[in-house]
Write an enzyme that holds these catalytic residues in place. Structure first.
Site, PDB file in Angstrom:
ATOM      1  N   LYS A  34       0.794  -1.340   0.022  1.00  0.00           N
ATOM      2  CA  LYS A  34      -0.028   0.058   0.092  1.00  0.00           C
ATOM      3  C   LYS A  34       0.767   1.355  -0.251  1.00  0.00           C
ATOM      4  CE  LYS A  34      -0.366  -0.068   5.117  1.00  0.00           C
ATOM      5  NZ  LYS A  34      -1.385   0.092   6.042  1.00  0.00           N
ATOM      6  N   ARG A 132     -10.760   0.091  14.782  1.00  0.00           N
ATOM      7  CA  ARG A 132     -10.553   0.527  13.521  1.00  0.00           C
ATOM      8  C   ARG A 132     -11.882   0.100  12.850  1.00  0.00           C
ATOM      9  NH1 ARG A 132      -4.849   0.942  10.727  1.00  0.00           N
ATOM     10  NH2 ARG A 132      -5.062  -1.248  10.647  1.00  0.00           N
ATOM     11  N   HIS A 162      -5.913  -7.494  13.029  1.00  0.00           N
ATOM     12  CA  HIS A 162      -4.796  -6.646  13.014  1.00  0.00           C
ATOM     13  C   HIS A 162      -4.194  -6.127  14.495  1.00  0.00           C
ATOM     14  CE1 HIS A 162      -1.364  -4.030  11.327  1.00  0.00           C
ATOM     15  NE2 HIS A 162      -1.864  -2.974  12.081  1.00  0.00           N
ATOM     16  N   ARG A 217       2.222 -11.178   7.316  1.00  0.00           N
ATOM     17  CA  ARG A 217       1.952 -10.000   6.467  1.00  0.00           C
ATOM     18  C   ARG A 217       3.454  -9.060   6.428  1.00  0.00           C
ATOM     19  NH1 ARG A 217      -3.110  -9.656   8.744  1.00  0.00           N
ATOM     20  NH2 ARG A 217      -2.435  -7.975  10.044  1.00  0.00           N
ATOM     21  N   TYR A 262      13.638  31.705   5.896  1.00  0.00           N
ATOM     22  CA  TYR A 262      12.469  32.199   6.245  1.00  0.00           C
ATOM     23  C   TYR A 262      12.381  32.297   7.741  1.00  0.00           C
ATOM     24  CZ  TYR A 262       9.821  31.471   1.760  1.00  0.00           C
ATOM     25  OH  TYR A 262       9.610  31.477   0.375  1.00  0.00           O
ATOM     26  N   CYS A 309      12.616  24.974   2.829  1.00  0.00           N
ATOM     27  CA  CYS A 309      11.627  25.597   1.833  1.00  0.00           C
ATOM     28  C   CYS A 309      10.680  24.735   1.163  1.00  0.00           C
ATOM     29  CB  CYS A 309      12.090  26.490   1.027  1.00  0.00           C
ATOM     30  SG  CYS A 309      13.332  27.714   1.842  1.00  0.00           S
ATOM     31  N   MET A 310       9.884  25.139   0.466  1.00  0.00           N
ATOM     32  CA  MET A 310       9.113  24.289  -0.435  1.00  0.00           C
ATOM     33  C   MET A 310      10.067  23.293  -1.283  1.00  0.00           C
ATOM     34  SD  MET A 310       5.770  24.848  -2.874  1.00  0.00           S
ATOM     35  CE  MET A 310       4.799  25.470  -1.623  1.00  0.00           C
ATOM     36  N   ASP A 311      11.014  24.097  -2.139  1.00  0.00           N
ATOM     37  CA  ASP A 311      11.589  23.395  -3.062  1.00  0.00           C
ATOM     38  C   ASP A 311      13.240  23.094  -2.807  1.00  0.00           C
ATOM     39  OD1 ASP A 311       9.252  23.512  -4.749  1.00  0.00           O
ATOM     40  OD2 ASP A 311       9.448  25.596  -4.480  1.00  0.00           O
TER      41      ASP A 311
END
Length: 366
Positions: A34, A132, A162, A217, A262, A309-311
């Site tokens: 997954k 769950r 689980h 699993r 920043y 930062c973002m990038d």
């Protein structure tokens, strides 16, 4: 790949970990793939697992299941439930084993099978304490078994549960869950069913042999990590499969009093050399690592400074002789996803699955 920021996935490490876990399990194993195989690349991991003789695969969403069926003809189990007719029909058409734990789900599946002349396979989920999803009472379980006895379209292929805390040193609650699961199994067998039974996640595969049943699993451990620091891997030699690599795009010298990024969270006390590296939180390199993480630059360990930062991210490189274009390893042989997780109070699972789609995966030993 024009931007040289990528995740290198060594599929031989995946294969090695599968062999180690098979040895620990002593049963069939199911590869949990997954979330894009925990960030490693679902289809590539599945192909390698198939080479190692794995014939069971588990995913979390219907979209993952249908996508995987395009390239995999083995057993695929959807670990969560499908609630609407369109999704159930698509899963049935694709031959996906479906998770069922309510009579409403079972009746919907049966109605679709009847309407289309199809057969279906289900794995019944027993909630033994995770709270769950899953069947919680004997009455709920018996209602499903009574329905299954009266029809021939749906096969009870498996039953599973689980564990909530198998990755903790104290196994008392896990053993309570195990006893509840065994109780449910006895009811199922008394009704004449003999499904495949599975309960062990990575932690139980490694430490609780009495929970292995027919199949174990393989989750985080298949990717080279112990489920937690409390799980003793013993003689298992797990190898992390993923490295996160970028490169220096800019080198500069700053003076005492200069700030970086920043919020001016880093202010130099003296003249320093700073490198800008082409990775940021949009790539999954979490902003929470700002000022805490280190990376590998050849034989040097370099420290992140200022806010990520973002990038882009900035690192202190004084005295390293680093240049534009030099490779930087954010996750590698000496800095693991677990190390990064420890810095921000999370788990290796989150670090790995956070890696975004804009970070290409490059495969070794495919």
């Amino acid at each position: 790949m024009l931007r040289k920021t990528y995740a290198a996935v060594d599929l031989e490490c995946i294969a090695h970990n599968i062999r180690e876990l098979k040895r620990a399990a002593g049963t069939q194993v199911m590869a949990v793939v997954k979330a894009n195989a925990y960030g490693h690349g679902m289809k590539q991991v599945v192909a390698k697992a198939e080479q190692e003789g794995v014939s069971w695969f588990a995913v979390a969403t219907a979209d993952e299941a249908v996508e995987l069926r395009e390239t995999c003809d083995k057993h695929i189990l959807l670990l969560s439930s499908a609630e609407d007719e369109e999704t159930v029909n698509a899963l049935t058409e694709a031959g996906i084993s479906q998770c069922v734990y309510t009579i409403q789900q079972l009746k919907l599946l049966y109605r679709i099978c009847e309407a289309n002349g199809k057969q279906a396979r289900i794995h019944m989920k027993i909630d033994t304490g995770m709270n769950r999803i899953g069947l919680r009472t004997d009455a709920e379980l018996i209602a499903l078994l009574e329905f299954l006895k009266k029809q021939s379209r749906i096969e009870l292929e498996g039953v599973f549960t689980h564990f909530a805390s198998a990755d903790e040193a104290d196994k008392c609650f896990t053993r309570e869950q195990l006893e509840r699961f065994k109780h449910a199994l006895q009811i199922i067998r008394d009704y004449g069913f003999a499904p495949l039974c599975h309960a062990s996640n990575s932690a139980a595969t490694i430490e609780i042999p009495e929970a292995h049943f027919d199949l174990c699993r393989m989750g985080i451990s298949m990717y080279g990590y112990a489920p937690s620091k409390e799980v003793k891997t013993g003689q298992l030699n797990l190898k992390p499969a993923l490295s996160l690599i970028s490169h220096i795009t800019y080198v500069k010298t700053i003076e005492a009093g200069d700030s970086v990024s920043y919020g001016r969270k880093f202010i130099a006390n003296q003249k320093e050399q700073i490198a800008t590296v082409a990775i940021g939180y949009a790539d999954g390199y979490m902003r929470a690592l700002s000022g805490k993480a280190e990376a590998e630059l050849g034989s040097y360990r370099i420290r992140n400074i200022g806010r990520i930062c973002m990038d882009q991210s900035m690192f202190l490189i004084t005295g390293t002789g680093a240049q534009i274009g030099d490779e930087v390893r954010l996750i590698g042989s000496n800095i693991t996803a677990e190390n990064l997780a420890d810095l921000v109070g999370t788990i290796s699972y989150e670090v790995l699955t956070n890696l975004s789609a804009r970070v290409p995966r490059v495969y070794l030993h495919a």
